[in-house]
Design a protein around this motif. Sequence first.
Motif, PDB file in Angstrom:
ATOM      1  N   VAL A 168       0.865  -1.177   0.000  1.00 54.22           N
ATOM      2  CA  VAL A 168       0.000   0.000   0.000  1.00 54.22           C
ATOM      3  C   VAL A 168       0.906   1.233   0.000  1.00 54.22           C
ATOM      4  N   ILE A 169       0.639   2.143  -0.915  1.00 53.35           N
ATOM      5  CA  ILE A 169       1.492   3.325  -1.053  1.00 53.35           C
ATOM      6  C   ILE A 169       1.062   4.383  -0.038  1.00 53.35           C
ATOM      7  N   GLU A 170       2.007   4.774   0.815  1.00 51.92           N
ATOM      8  CA  GLU A 170       1.711   5.822   1.801  1.00 51.92           C
ATOM      9  C   GLU A 170       2.292   7.169   1.390  1.00 51.92           C
ATOM     10  N   ASP A 171       3.259   7.159   0.468  1.00 50.65           N
ATOM     11  CA  ASP A 171       3.874   8.403  -0.012  1.00 50.65           C
ATOM     12  C   ASP A 171       4.651   8.070  -1.280  1.00 50.65           C
ATOM     13  N   HIS A 172       5.113   9.103  -1.968  1.00 51.32           N
ATOM     14  CA  HIS A 172       5.873   8.829  -3.188  1.00 51.32           C
ATOM     15  C   HIS A 172       7.005   9.824  -3.374  1.00 51.32           C
ATOM     16  N   ILE A 173       7.931   9.444  -4.250  1.00 51.33           N
ATOM     17  CA  ILE A 173       9.008  10.314  -4.712  1.00 51.33           C
ATOM     18  C   ILE A 173       8.877  10.377  -6.235  1.00 51.33           C
ATOM     19  N   ASN A 174       8.754  11.569  -6.767  1.00 50.88           N
ATOM     20  CA  ASN A 174       8.518  11.740  -8.191  1.00 50.88           C
ATOM     21  C   ASN A 174       9.820  12.064  -8.915  1.00 50.88           C
ATOM     22  N   LEU A 175      10.316  11.125  -9.734  1.00 47.20           N
ATOM     23  CA  LEU A 175      11.515  11.348 -10.529  1.00 47.20           C
ATOM     24  C   LEU A 175      11.196  11.420 -12.021  1.00 47.20           C
TER      25      LEU A 175
END
Length: 270
Positions: A127-134
Amino acid sequence: MLESIRKTTAYIQSRINGFEPEVGIILGTGLGGLVNEIEIEKQLMYSNIPDFPISTLEFHSGKLIFGTLAGKKVVAMQGRLHYYEGYTMQQITFPVRIMKMLGIKTLLVSNASGALNPAFKKGDLMVIEDHINLQPDNPLRGNNEELGPRFPDMSQPYRKDLIESALKIADKNSIACHKGVYVSVTGPNLETRAEYRYLRIIGGDAVGMSTVPEVIVANHMNLPVFAISVVTDEGFPEVLEPVSVESIIAIAQAAEPKMTLILKELIAQL
């Protein structure tokens, strides 16, 4: 953009006979089988919808599906779009804006991803709780103030209550499901040993080539988001092995029933 959104929305509404979806679903690579659980009322091919981008991948069906799932009216994208296909970020996220205009109140997103966290194994869920956008561009670049704020807050891009509910569902059903940070990269190539090492150092638990653009746009339009990854390969530099897209799809399809169970029970609780 607004004129195009209105035209596309009006076309879809003219074809679905008053159907008003409550939940939007984006199905990732190898994860289109959830559609089999939907009591389908209407299907529209992307290619027949004005201004709607067409998925170029042979393993993405390219259908917009309307029906009932777990007692809720849903619209599901069977086949998503990716930056590496050559589309702009605005085109990739156009379907999210359309689903919002059609009336959805919650967006559920799935994807296939590679593990960065050594505690994760192929076939697990995250389950995704946060992300890093590259990814190299942002879907909010340009004039879009008529659709949302110029500088949207991203302190909680994924709804905490939906995250906790999903984890409880997984635990109740003895499903291996983690919580973690998803790193979004361009693709289509997979990562090198050095890149996997870097992505782990900066805080990633899993890496993939999608999801974040759609999540940014959903937040821009004040649309609550839940996202889940199926871990299909392991990006551990010390023991890295070659990976094929065929193996990724096979593992995603094998794990899909677990994801489907979680999404169905989560939708029933909305």
